[in-house]
Design an enzyme around this catalytic site. Sequence first.
Site, mmCIF file in Angstrom:
data_model
loop_
_atom_site.group_PDB
_atom_site.id
_atom_site.type_symbol
_atom_site.label_atom_id
_atom_site.label_comp_id
_atom_site.label_asym_id
_atom_site.label_seq_id
_atom_site.Cartn_x
_atom_site.Cartn_y
_atom_site.Cartn_z
ATOM 1 N N ASN A 57 0.823 -1.209 0.000
ATOM 2 C CA ASN A 57 0.000 0.000 0.000
ATOM 3 C C ASN A 57 0.858 1.259 0.000
ATOM 4 O O ASN A 57 0.345 2.372 0.092
ATOM 5 C CB ASN A 57 -0.959 0.012 1.198
ATOM 6 N N TYR A 83 5.816 -2.236 17.649
ATOM 7 C CA TYR A 83 6.517 -3.087 16.681
ATOM 8 C C TYR A 83 6.903 -4.422 17.313
ATOM 9 O O TYR A 83 6.619 -5.490 16.762
ATOM 10 C CB TYR A 83 7.763 -2.366 16.177
#
Length: 319
Positions: free
Chosen positions: A36, A149
């Site tokens: 994306n 993360y």
Amino acid sequence: MKGQRVVVLGGAGFLGSHLCERLLDDGAAGVVSVDNYLTGSERNVEHLRGRPGFEVVSQDITEGLSVDGPVHYVFNMASPASPIDYAKLPLETMRVGSIGTENGLRLAQAKGAVFLQASTSEIYGDPLVHPQREDYWGNVNSIGPRACYDEAKRYGEALVMVFARSYGVQTRIVRIFNTYGPRMRLNDGRVVPAFVGQALRGEDFTVFGDGTQTRSFCYVRDLVDGLVRLALSDVTDPVNIGNPREMTMLEFAEAVRAAAGGGGRIIHKPLPKDDPKQRKPDITRARQLLGWEPRVPLEEGLRETIAWFRSVAARGSTP
């Protein structure tokens, strides 16, 4: 990979684009890059357009994932991967590591494909064991600034094992240590492009803390070779892929200075919270099970990386 059709999630990213190129060079019948472009770039795969079997799909894998036709391998390389990126995109980082990973696994399940999860050395957090072996469970702060993360990747590994154990999906898990090379973004906050950029501009090197914290740097060509070897193997346990040559940040700054032929003095700034003090992979498992070890010396890899950054600057564009 000859004759295989492969989907690379995050195919326009730094690692993903090099993987797409390697797969095509190996004779893959088809390579589908899905991205994306949140942190990846269409420029990273522009040189691959027109090659037989290469397809580009602009898609956010957290919103769904559909690929027509047969698929033999799915490589999940999709995620912001630098501290600057996941500080700006914390929710997107967690969503791609959870929802996106699940959608990738469901694609592999539907197609009967092998699914390779690109995990990370951040699984180990600020490690209390050195070097880091795959059987070490880590020392991670689940509420710290890097948690979006770290925990997304830890959850991703758990999700992979659920699909393997409960649904019979063929899965592989690679734990990637610091990797560098052409197509890194100059401003992504990681130490290699930061030092290289400073050296090329003749600026001072910014070192966080006292500079004695260590990292181990693997050239991207070696890393991608490890990914392919793991995907083609029958190894289902996590495997570290990285270079065990450990350096302090001070030593690394001098290595960049030597390779670039420039750079100023070293200045120090406060160490970010939860920044690991040591990072070095134990690659015994990769050596024994995959016949893999890094082959590109740091000096050679830095020369190629610096040459790429210089060529981009000469064209007047910003990586």
